[in-house]
Design an enzyme around this catalytic site. Structure first.
Site, short mmCIF file in Angstrom:
data_model
loop_
_atom_site.label_atom_id
_atom_site.label_comp_id
_atom_site.label_asym_id
_atom_site.label_seq_id
_atom_site.Cartn_x
_atom_site.Cartn_y
_atom_site.Cartn_z
N ASN A 160 0.67 -1.23 0.15
CA ASN A 160 0.12 0.00 0.13
C ASN A 160 0.83 1.14 0.16
OD1 ASN A 160 0.78 -0.67 2.84
ND2 ASN A 160 -1.11 0.09 3.56
N ALA A 185 6.45 -6.39 -1.61
CA ALA A 185 5.06 -7.13 -1.92
C ALA A 185 5.11 -7.49 -3.34
CB ALA A 185 3.81 -6.31 -1.48
N SER A 237 -0.46 -8.05 7.59
CA SER A 237 -1.53 -8.22 8.24
C SER A 237 -1.20 -8.86 9.63
CB SER A 237 -2.31 -9.65 7.45
OG SER A 237 -1.74 -10.75 7.36
N GLU A 258 4.74 -4.49 12.33
CA GLU A 258 3.84 -3.53 12.14
C GLU A 258 2.59 -4.29 11.55
OE1 GLU A 258 1.25 -1.13 10.93
OE2 GLU A 258 2.66 -0.59 9.38
N CYS A 292 -3.20 1.20 7.11
CA CYS A 292 -3.15 0.77 8.74
C CYS A 292 -3.85 1.60 9.33
CB CYS A 292 -2.08 -0.20 9.07
SG CYS A 292 -0.54 0.85 8.94
N GLU A 389 -10.76 -5.12 9.39
CA GLU A 389 -10.28 -3.93 8.85
C GLU A 389 -10.87 -3.68 7.61
OE1 GLU A 389 -5.88 -1.97 8.64
OE2 GLU A 389 -6.06 -4.21 8.75
#
Length: 490
Positions: A160, A185, A237, A258, A292, A389
């Site tokens: 993200n 990622a 996650s 995190e 997040c 979430e």
């Protein structure tokens, strides 16, 4: 017609693995990267094998001693050069992030500034690593306390914030004297490859940072099991973080995690509603809600909930959904079809349970993975959309009547990363901030992330902090040297 920026990739974008200062093909062949705005192929890049991952750690382990002994000022100057090069290439990084992740170009430019700031901040922290010297309380010895780099690190970053999540980890590690293997990622690896190119251009010694792009978890499994690895940092996650912690336990690795967030945003009856609506918009819609720290549970006093919801819906109605490189776009696509479908399922379930969509509530027809900006009211306290979430542009509103009820609703969650509070009562600010079970609280504003501030959560939102002076401590061991009392009788 809106002006559309170039969809061309940077001319010098690497597509190979970066290992020991060289660009190499991947042992598992190639993987594809697609544009979420239209599904089109952006690039075909190297797919690393376990052998490639091991080679990357070989390089990091070999480079570790020399990098640790590099004077702090030299490490600082290299980070400063990297900062300047990233800023010089703002357009390249911003367009690339929009292409591979979907965020609007203006937001992507903001991420370049934010991400680059970690390079500048930790360039300034590198020369300030300090120890101490003091007599023991009994006066029988002198205690020399010094700091030492943890050693080779593995970083697993999310999709993200492709640049900022890399710089937030790599900058303090390099400042502390640690070497790095980065696995970005698989959905957004291109920004990390361009960043590796920038680090090489800044003069980074070979082997200090290595980047492997991979579709297989076996690559990271092998690295975590390797005794030469001494630090693991992951952003993603909570479920994946828990699994990585189990793996890290065998080697007793230093870990920074995190993990997930489900941020509450509390609006009290005395809040400035214009300020609260703007803050909620920023806290919810940054990165299309794929953050997040996004405000996922809007907990609003019953006396102002109707007015707040109406104003927020009017704000959302002005947003323009589209390709992030169209200059009037304010909401880009979600990162993948699965991500969009997950958001749609949560909204559909809330509507079926009696919630009302003041605006939005549906997928956008056509190509790409778009979802309408959505405001939901009448959301029950036990709704699934408040329990999970919401990684998308959806603002679910539920209500409270007392301060204690607001706190109970906010804290009724297994994670605790960020929280937002809107009120004019500063005594209430202090009471609520002290009782909210989160690692970060924003007061009467919708943004809180800053390179100079410690970033991290409590409960199942993770371990450790990134940014600020706490960020570099995550990469340092504390060493005691016990010396004899210099005044002892011979």
């Amino acid at each position: 017609m809106p002006q559309t920026l170039s969809h061309e990739l940077p001319h010098d974008l690497p597509t190979a693995l970066f290992i020991d200062g060289e660009w190499r093909d991947g042992g598992e062949g190639t993987l594809e990267v697609h544009n979420p705005a239209n599904g089109q192929l952006l690039a075909t890049i190297a797919d690393a094998s376990v052998a490639d991952a091991t080679s990357a750690l070989d390089a990091a382990a070999t480079a570790q001693k020399g990098w640790a002994r590099t004077p702090a000022r030299e490490r600082a100057e290299l980070l400063r050069r990297a900062f300047e090069l990233v800023i010089e290439r703002t357009d390249d990084f911003a367009r690339l992030m929009t292409l591979e992740m979907g965020k609007p170009y203006a937001e992507a430019k903001g991420e370049v500034v934010y991400g680059a700031e970690f390079l500048r901040w930790f360039s300034e922290e590198a020369p300030r690593i300090a120890g101490r010297y003091r007599p023991s309380p009994e006066g029988t010895q002198r205690q020399l306390v010094t700091k030492r780099p943890v050693g080779p690190c593995l970083f697993i970053t999310p999709w993200n914030f492709p640049l900022a999540m890399a710089t937030r980890k790599i900058a303090p590690a390099l400042a502390a004297g640690c070497t790095v293997v980065l696995r970005p990622a698989v959905l957004t690896p291109l920004t990390s490859l361009l960043f590796a190119k920038v680090l090489a251009d800044a003069g980074l010694p070979k082997g200090v940072v290595n980047v492997i792009t991979s579709t297989s978890h076996e690559t990271t499994d092998a690295l975590i099991a390797d005794p030469r690895l001494r630090k693991l940092s992951f952003t993603g996650s909570t479920g994946v973080g828990k699994q990585l912690l189990k793996q890290a336990a065998d080697g007793v690795l230093r870990t920074s995690m995190e993990l997930g967030g489900n941020a509450p945003l509390l609006v009290f009856a005395d809040a400035d509603l214009d300020e609260a609506v703007q803050g909620a918009y920023l806290a919810k819609m940054r990165n299309m809600g794929e953050a997040c720290t996004a405000a996922n549970r809007l907990i609003v006093h019953a006396d102002v909930a109707e007015d707040f919801g109406r104003r927020l819906a009017e704000k959302f109605k002005t947003l323009k959904v589209g390709d992030g490189l169209d200059q009037d776009t304010t909401v880009g696509p979600l990162v993948s079809e699965d991500a969009r479908d997950g958001v749609a399922e949560l909204v559909d379930a809330a509507l079926a349970q009696g919630a009302t969509a003041l605006v939005g509530g549906k997928k956008v027809d056509g190509e790409g993975w778009f979802y309408e900006p959505t405001v939901l009211t009448g959301v029950g306290h036990d709704a699934k959309i408040l329990r999970e979430e919401v990684f998308g542009p959806v603002a679910p509103i539920t209500t409270f009547t007392t301060e204690q009820e607001a706190l109970e609703l906010a804290n009724d969650c297994e994670v605790g990363l960020a929280g937002y509070v809107f009120t004019r009562d500063m005594d209430r600010v202090l009471r609520v901030a002290e009782q909210l079970e989160v690692g970060m609280v924003a007061v009467n504003q919708g943004l809180l992330s800053n390179a100079a501030a410690p970033f991290g959560g409590v409960k199942q939102s993770g371990l450790g902090r990134e940014g600020s002076h706490e960020g570099i401590e995550e990469y340092l061991e504390t060493i005691l040297v016990a010396l004899p009392d210099p005044y002892r009788e011979s």
